[in-house]
Design a protein around this motif. Structure first.
Motif, PDB file in Angstrom:
ATOM      1  N   HIS A 174       0.815  -1.216   0.000  1.00 56.36           N
ATOM      2  CA  HIS A 174       0.000   0.000   0.000  1.00 56.36           C
ATOM      3  C   HIS A 174       0.846   1.262   0.000  1.00 56.36           C
ATOM      4  N   LYS A 175       2.149   1.095   0.161  1.00 50.22           N
ATOM      5  CA  LYS A 175       3.060   2.233   0.158  1.00 50.22           C
ATOM      6  C   LYS A 175       4.467   1.716  -0.066  1.00 50.22           C
ATOM      7  N   GLY A 176       5.385   2.620  -0.308  1.00 50.43           N
ATOM      8  CA  GLY A 176       6.779   2.247  -0.439  1.00 50.43           C
ATOM      9  C   GLY A 176       7.416   2.048   0.927  1.00 50.43           C
ATOM     10  N   PRO A 177       8.607   1.473   0.963  1.00 51.87           N
ATOM     11  CA  PRO A 177       9.284   1.272   2.243  1.00 51.87           C
ATOM     12  C   PRO A 177       9.678   2.592   2.881  1.00 51.87           C
ATOM     13  N   ASP A 178       9.889   2.559   4.189  1.00 49.53           N
ATOM     14  CA  ASP A 178      10.314   3.771   4.886  1.00 49.53           C
ATOM     15  C   ASP A 178      11.820   3.981   4.726  1.00 49.53           C
ATOM     16  N   HIS A 179      12.334   5.006   5.380  1.00 50.83           N
ATOM     17  CA  HIS A 179      13.736   5.409   5.240  1.00 50.83           C
ATOM     18  C   HIS A 179      14.735   4.365   5.755  1.00 50.83           C
ATOM     19  N   GLU A 180      14.286   3.417   6.541  1.00 51.53           N
ATOM     20  CA  GLU A 180      15.177   2.394   7.093  1.00 51.53           C
ATOM     21  C   GLU A 180      15.435   1.243   6.121  1.00 51.53           C
ATOM     22  N   VAL A 181      14.700   1.208   4.999  1.00 46.51           N
ATOM     23  CA  VAL A 181      14.742   0.066   4.090  1.00 46.51           C
ATOM     24  C   VAL A 181      15.115   0.525   2.684  1.00 46.51           C
ATOM     25  N   SER A 182      16.108  -0.166   2.086  1.00 46.44           N
ATOM     26  CA  SER A 182      16.505   0.153   0.718  1.00 46.44           C
ATOM     27  C   SER A 182      15.869  -0.778  -0.309  1.00 46.44           C
ATOM     28  N   LEU A 183      15.364  -1.933   0.131  1.00 50.03           N
ATOM     29  CA  LEU A 183      14.799  -2.915  -0.791  1.00 50.03           C
ATOM     30  C   LEU A 183      13.808  -3.806  -0.056  1.00 50.03           C
ATOM     31  N   VAL A 184      12.666  -4.057  -0.687  1.00 47.95           N
ATOM     32  CA  VAL A 184      11.687  -5.024  -0.200  1.00 47.95           C
ATOM     33  C   VAL A 184      11.694  -6.150  -1.217  1.00 47.95           C
ATOM     34  N   LYS A 185      11.875  -7.380  -0.744  1.00 48.06           N
ATOM     35  CA  LYS A 185      12.083  -8.484  -1.675  1.00 48.06           C
ATOM     36  C   LYS A 185      11.407  -9.754  -1.191  1.00 48.06           C
ATOM     37  N   TRP A 186      10.818 -10.499  -2.130  1.00 48.91           N
ATOM     38  CA  TRP A 186      10.309 -11.840  -1.866  1.00 48.91           C
ATOM     39  C   TRP A 186      11.410 -12.816  -2.263  1.00 48.91           C
ATOM     40  N   MET A 187      11.880 -13.623  -1.308  1.00 50.27           N
ATOM     41  CA  MET A 187      12.996 -14.544  -1.543  1.00 50.27           C
ATOM     42  C   MET A 187      12.530 -15.983  -1.495  1.00 50.27           C
ATOM     43  N   ASP A 188      13.051 -16.792  -2.427  1.00 51.50           N
ATOM     44  CA  ASP A 188      12.788 -18.225  -2.360  1.00 51.50           C
ATOM     45  C   ASP A 188      13.909 -18.897  -1.556  1.00 51.50           C
ATOM     46  N   ALA A 189      13.809 -20.204  -1.390  1.00 49.29           N
ATOM     47  CA  ALA A 189      14.752 -20.937  -0.541  1.00 49.29           C
ATOM     48  C   ALA A 189      16.191 -20.796  -1.012  1.00 49.29           C
TER      49      ALA A 189
END
Length: 158
Positions: free
Chosen positions: A104-119
């Motif tokens: 619903h929004k972009g990450p805050d200032h503490e985060v440079s990347l939001v990622k879905w990771m597989d195993a």
């Protein structure tokens, strides 16, 4: 028969206390979506990966901290499930569930990347020491993603 009744009574106690608000505590969410888990890359502490989470405001229950911090850091709204583990300094990790498939929004200032990771990505980042708290909590993520919750449930790492 008596053993069965005792077992049912124990389950009722567990069920009754499982969703009670935990006292204020730092907390985060382990969020999976099929074969991937939600991770954030921090803008501090060596630009390492972590699950979304953070500090309590001192008044909110731990579950609310996990929910709020996940939204602030990733933009995803979640609902809180079971407590998976309590690690370093009383940090509670909850199993959390996506409410929507898009942030619903972009990450805050503490985060440079939001990622879905597989195993394989989780394992690769473990091998390259790219997880915050690599030696305690980060090693659980692969197990949890693969459905091995019971082995580490409510594990306390001092």
């Amino acid at each position: 028969m008596l053993q069965l009744l005792c077992f049912v009574a124990q389950l009722a106690v567990v069920a009754a206390t499982a969703h009670q608000d935990a006292p204020p505590s730092h907390a985060g969410c382990f969020v999976s979506n099929g074969t991937t888990m939600l991770a954030v890359k921090l803008t501090y502490d060596g630009y390492l990966f972590d699950i979304p989470g953070g500090r309590t405001d001192g008044h909110e229950p731990a579950q609310r901290t996990a929910e709020r911090e996940t939204f602030e850091e990733s933009g995803y709204q979640v609902s809180i499930g079971e407590l998976l583990a309590t690690v370093r300094g009383g940090f509670n990790i909850y199993k959390c569930y996506l409410q929507d498939s898009i942030p619903h929004k972009g990450p805050d200032h503490e985060v440079s990347l939001v990622k879905w990771m597989d195993a394989s990505e989780i394992e690769g980042h473990l091998q390259h020491h790219e997880w915050r708290f690599q030696d305690d909590q980060a090693r659980f993520y692969l197990d949890w993603l693969q459905g091995n919750n019971g082995q580490h449930r409510r594990l306390l790492v001092a």
